[in-house]
Motif scaffolding. Structure first.
Motif, short mmCIF file in Angstrom:
data_model
loop_
_atom_site.label_atom_id
_atom_site.label_comp_id
_atom_site.label_asym_id
_atom_site.label_seq_id
_atom_site.Cartn_x
_atom_site.Cartn_y
_atom_site.Cartn_z
N VAL A 92 37.07 43.75 78.52
CA VAL A 92 36.44 43.79 79.85
C VAL A 92 35.42 44.92 79.93
N PHE A 93 35.79 46.10 79.49
CA PHE A 93 34.85 47.22 79.58
C PHE A 93 33.65 47.05 78.67
N GLN A 94 33.88 46.53 77.45
CA GLN A 94 32.75 46.28 76.55
C GLN A 94 31.82 45.22 77.13
N GLY A 95 32.36 44.30 77.91
CA GLY A 95 31.54 43.27 78.53
C GLY A 95 30.79 43.74 79.76
N ILE A 96 31.36 44.70 80.49
CA ILE A 96 30.74 45.20 81.72
C ILE A 96 29.70 46.29 81.44
N MET A 97 29.99 47.16 80.52
CA MET A 97 29.12 48.33 80.29
C MET A 97 27.69 47.96 79.90
N SER A 154 20.44 34.86 78.05
CA SER A 154 21.00 35.29 79.33
C SER A 154 21.87 36.54 79.14
N PRO A 155 21.61 37.59 79.93
CA PRO A 155 22.43 38.80 79.81
C PRO A 155 23.92 38.53 80.07
N ILE A 156 24.23 37.60 80.95
CA ILE A 156 25.62 37.28 81.24
C ILE A 156 26.28 36.67 80.00
N ILE A 157 25.59 35.77 79.33
CA ILE A 157 26.12 35.16 78.10
C ILE A 157 26.33 36.23 77.03
N ILE A 158 25.36 37.12 76.89
CA ILE A 158 25.47 38.20 75.90
C ILE A 158 26.70 39.06 76.19
N CYS A 159 26.88 39.43 77.46
CA CYS A 159 28.02 40.28 77.83
C CYS A 159 29.35 39.55 77.64
N ILE A 160 29.39 38.26 77.91
CA ILE A 160 30.62 37.48 77.68
C ILE A 160 30.94 37.43 76.19
#
Length: 181
Positions: free
Chosen positions: A45-50, A129-135
């Motif tokens: 979660v943190f690696q995905g949010i940061m 997409s930044p969201i895809i990258i973070c996921i």
């Protein structure tokens, strides 16, 4: 940067969490599945949010220093890579001196995801997409953290430092690739 390169970036960023998870698994081997799920969840979660925080910093920086963005991204990735390589060669003990509490896991998750925040600056330069990258970063980190805790519980703790070394080298390579193209 394409999907494969995002996966490689996610792999490199997850190596700190992987190394810490090995230590947690070794210390809490009597709670292997719980430790693996907790470390995977918190670190993922943190690696995905940061990176989202880094992305916002990156947009501000893009406006300010548009012509230098690739150099700035290179410098950030190189510094993170060198930091990981230095940590891989440090003589710190792998023994974890913390209790497996939510507060401790949050602190560890923040500490291991700061590099993801700074790497998030470069997300502004990726045509995905930044969201895809973070996921992707979150899922890869969850996987490696889970596996790290299981590996640590089996007593295979020597892998942690090698994983950090590999992650650091990969970050530096990604930084160089940004400058080349």
């Amino acid at each position: 940067m394409n999907l494969l390169e995002v996966l490689i970036l996610a792999f490199a960023l997850s190596m700190d969490a992987f190394a810490v998870s090995i230590g947690l698994g070794a210390k809490y081997r009597h709670k292997t599945i719980k430790t693996a799920l907790l470390s995977g969840s918190y670190f993922g979660v943190f690696q995905g949010i940061m990176p989202i925080l880094g992305l916002f910093m990156g947009y501000k920086l893009l406006i300010w220093a548009k012509e230098y963005t690739y150099w700035i991204a290179f410098i950030i990735l190189a510094i993170l890579g060198v930091k990981m390589i230095m940590e891989a060669f440090s003589s710190d003990s792998n023994e974890m001196k913390i209790k497996l509490t939510h507060r401790a896991l949050i602190m560890l998750a923040i500490a291991t995801s700061l590099d993801a925040m700074f790497a998030g600056f470069g997300i502004a330069l990726i045509p995905l997409s930044p969201i895809i990258i973070c996921i992707i970063i979150a899922l890869v980190t969850f996987f490696f953290s889970f596996v790290g805790a299981v590996v640590g519980a089996k007593g295979v703790t020597f892998i942690g430092k090698k994983a950090e070394l590999l992650g650091g080298v990969i970050l530096i390579i990604i930084g160089f690739k940004l400058l080349m193209f």
